[in-house]
Design a protein around this motif. Sequence first.
Motif, short mmCIF file in Angstrom:
data_model
loop_
_atom_site.label_atom_id
_atom_site.label_comp_id
_atom_site.label_asym_id
_atom_site.label_seq_id
_atom_site.Cartn_x
_atom_site.Cartn_y
_atom_site.Cartn_z
N PHE A 1 0.47 12.46 -16.00
CA PHE A 1 1.09 11.65 -14.95
C PHE A 1 0.40 10.31 -14.72
CE2 PHE A 1 2.24 15.84 -12.87
CZ PHE A 1 3.50 15.83 -13.38
N GLY A 2 -0.66 10.04 -15.32
CA GLY A 2 -1.40 8.82 -15.04
C GLY A 2 -2.80 9.17 -14.55
N GLY A 3 -3.30 8.40 -13.60
CA GLY A 3 -4.66 8.57 -13.13
C GLY A 3 -4.89 9.83 -12.31
N GLY A 4 -3.90 10.30 -11.57
CA GLY A 4 -4.09 11.45 -10.69
C GLY A 4 -3.85 12.79 -11.34
N GLY A 5 -3.52 12.79 -12.64
CA GLY A 5 -3.20 14.05 -13.31
C GLY A 5 -4.38 15.00 -13.38
#
Length: 145
Positions: A73-77
């Motif tokens: 998902f991006g940085g928060g995955g």
Amino acid sequence: MEAGPRDTDRDAPVRQHVAGRLSPDGPDEPDVTPEVEVELRPARRLRIWQLAPIVGLAAVGSLMFAFPLAFEFGGGGAVVAMLGLLISCCAAGWGMMAARRVGHTWPGLPARGSGERPDWRVITLYVAVCAVLVALAVWRVARLR
């Protein structure tokens, strides 16, 4: 390692009850009938109200762990994946405690209260498998960054 009621008919020595009839001459030949002990307690097993929250938490946690790993998902995955791993582990621990409460044990380990000592090789195997699974999960989440 029994989870259900004991079959005491198998374990106990056969006791015989002599039931004879009286006649004018005295008792006839005795009819021999074996006595059977039956345990009246219900089987100790997990009920649906105990299993439903455990299965629900495990499903939610595993989905939270799997989706960030699969789709990134991006940085928060990584944070979501670690939270999912934590929820899955909590559900597994909750399930193990519920199973222990009704009398289930891990394969290879003695039943609670039996007085037997657990085999150190079995415990080592369980610890090694858990350590490998945790290491793989942490390694995979660390690779998300």
